[in-house]
Enzyme design. Sequence first.
Site, short mmCIF file in Angstrom:
data_model
loop_
_atom_site.label_atom_id
_atom_site.label_comp_id
_atom_site.label_asym_id
_atom_site.label_seq_id
_atom_site.Cartn_x
_atom_site.Cartn_y
_atom_site.Cartn_z
N THR A 119 1.54 6.99 0.58
CA THR A 119 0.42 5.43 -0.04
C THR A 119 1.10 5.57 -1.70
O THR A 119 1.22 6.28 -2.40
CB THR A 119 -0.73 5.71 0.24
OG1 THR A 119 -1.86 4.62 0.16
CG2 THR A 119 -1.67 6.96 -0.21
N SER A 128 1.05 -1.10 0.59
CA SER A 128 0.01 -0.31 -0.58
C SER A 128 0.83 1.66 -0.30
O SER A 128 0.49 2.63 -0.13
CB SER A 128 -1.17 0.01 1.26
OG SER A 128 -0.36 -0.03 2.20
N ARG A 140 -5.80 9.62 -10.20
CA ARG A 140 -6.19 9.81 -8.90
C ARG A 140 -6.24 9.45 -7.47
O ARG A 140 -4.69 9.22 -7.55
CB ARG A 140 -7.30 8.61 -8.52
CG ARG A 140 -8.25 7.90 -6.98
CD ARG A 140 -7.31 8.01 -6.01
NE ARG A 140 -8.11 7.84 -4.83
CZ ARG A 140 -8.10 7.77 -4.39
NH1 ARG A 140 -6.69 7.18 -3.94
NH2 ARG A 140 -8.78 7.18 -2.86
N THR A 165 -6.10 7.32 6.63
CA THR A 165 -5.58 6.28 6.59
C THR A 165 -7.28 5.54 5.85
O THR A 165 -8.14 6.43 6.84
CB THR A 165 -5.00 4.67 6.72
OG1 THR A 165 -5.85 4.39 7.86
CG2 THR A 165 -3.79 5.36 7.45
N GLY A 166 -7.45 5.28 5.29
CA GLY A 166 -8.66 4.91 4.78
C GLY A 166 -9.42 5.08 3.49
O GLY A 166 -8.60 5.55 2.04
N THR A 168 -1.63 3.11 3.39
CA THR A 168 -0.83 3.81 3.62
C THR A 168 -0.88 4.16 5.20
O THR A 168 -0.67 2.99 6.10
CB THR A 168 -2.60 4.55 3.52
OG1 THR A 168 -2.52 4.98 2.33
CG2 THR A 168 -1.92 6.15 4.13
N1 ASP Z 1 -6.48 6.55 2.10
C1 ASP Z 1 -5.88 6.36 1.28
C2 ASP Z 1 -6.20 7.02 -0.41
O1 ASP Z 1 -8.01 6.85 0.13
C3 ASP Z 1 -6.27 4.72 1.38
C4 ASP Z 1 -5.65 3.66 2.41
O2 ASP Z 1 -5.31 4.65 3.41
O3 ASP Z 1 -6.28 2.27 2.38
O4 ASP Z 1 -5.42 6.38 -1.33
#
Ligand code: ASP
Length: 309
Positions: free
Chosen positions: A184, A45, A194, A217-218, A166
């Site tokens: 990330t 990630s 994106r 994160t998320g 991330t």
């Molecule tokens: N926040 C990150 C993103 O949207 C991904 C993640 O944290 O899992 O790129």
Amino acid sequence: MLLIGSENALEALPPAMQILKQGGSALDAVEAAIRLVESNLEDHSVGVGGWPNLLGEVELDASLMDGRNRSSGAVGALRGYPHPISVARRVMDSLPHVFLTGQGAADFAAEMGFERAETLTDIAAQEWIARVQANVPPAKMAALFQRREMTAWVALTRDPQRIAGTVDVIAIDGQGNIASGVSTSGWAWKYPGRLGDSPIIGAGNYCDNRHGAAACTGYGELAIRGSTAHTVVLLMQMGLSLVEACQQALRDLPPAPPGWEDNMMNIVAVDRDGNHCGATNIKQWDEYAYMRDDMAKAEIAKRIYVPTT
Ligand code: ASP
């Protein structure tokens, strides 16, 4: 002195603590810890080995912020450079700008002498091609790879095992200065170009010595729409405690778009007194890493669970 991070930063915190103990700055420690995670080929990630976009290109995002004066640097959709966090720091230190993306970010990295490297590993490439072959009919492949028809396949990003990742790191140094950083490869199989929340100051990352710092994160689009990292710090500025601020920022998340119910979000945060907190709206994502200077090793702490709709 204190370091906290997402759980995948656990191994990177002790070497970063050494930097703090030797008088290094919070920014130095954040950058060093994140570089270690970016180099970990098993972390799909972040950095080298990260899952690529829909076309098999690894596009890396990172940002960092200096709590002394809110100086910030960020890069988005950077290709061909394994340490976006260091490029982001150089943006902060060398330009009057905060945020470079795509070709401009790569040009800047080259100009600053960063070494180019292959960031797509065999494992990540195999996973990507298997996913594309299983979902995109042969007759549609040409349109995909000619970048003419990509929207239809963005649903592949809902790959439950691949979507999340991330690294977040926040440091408080011996001077009491705070710094935060995020890096990330973003969502696996994302639409090319994106950007998630990670490189966006105020969304995935925010830091202000006067109040504290937060990193997310998320589902990055939600943190962008909710200015989630900034919300945590602003709520502390308005007088909420660290825990209350994290809870309220999660409750304040905007809804996921129809059909994309995954409103997952995690926060790590510190206040200006050195308290730390992890919060999540996903029960299974209940861990974060932390290390104080009086600890022999970094440890895992439990995030508080905040159900959101
Ligand atoms: N926040 C990150 C993103 O949207 C991904 C993640 O944290 O899992 O790129």
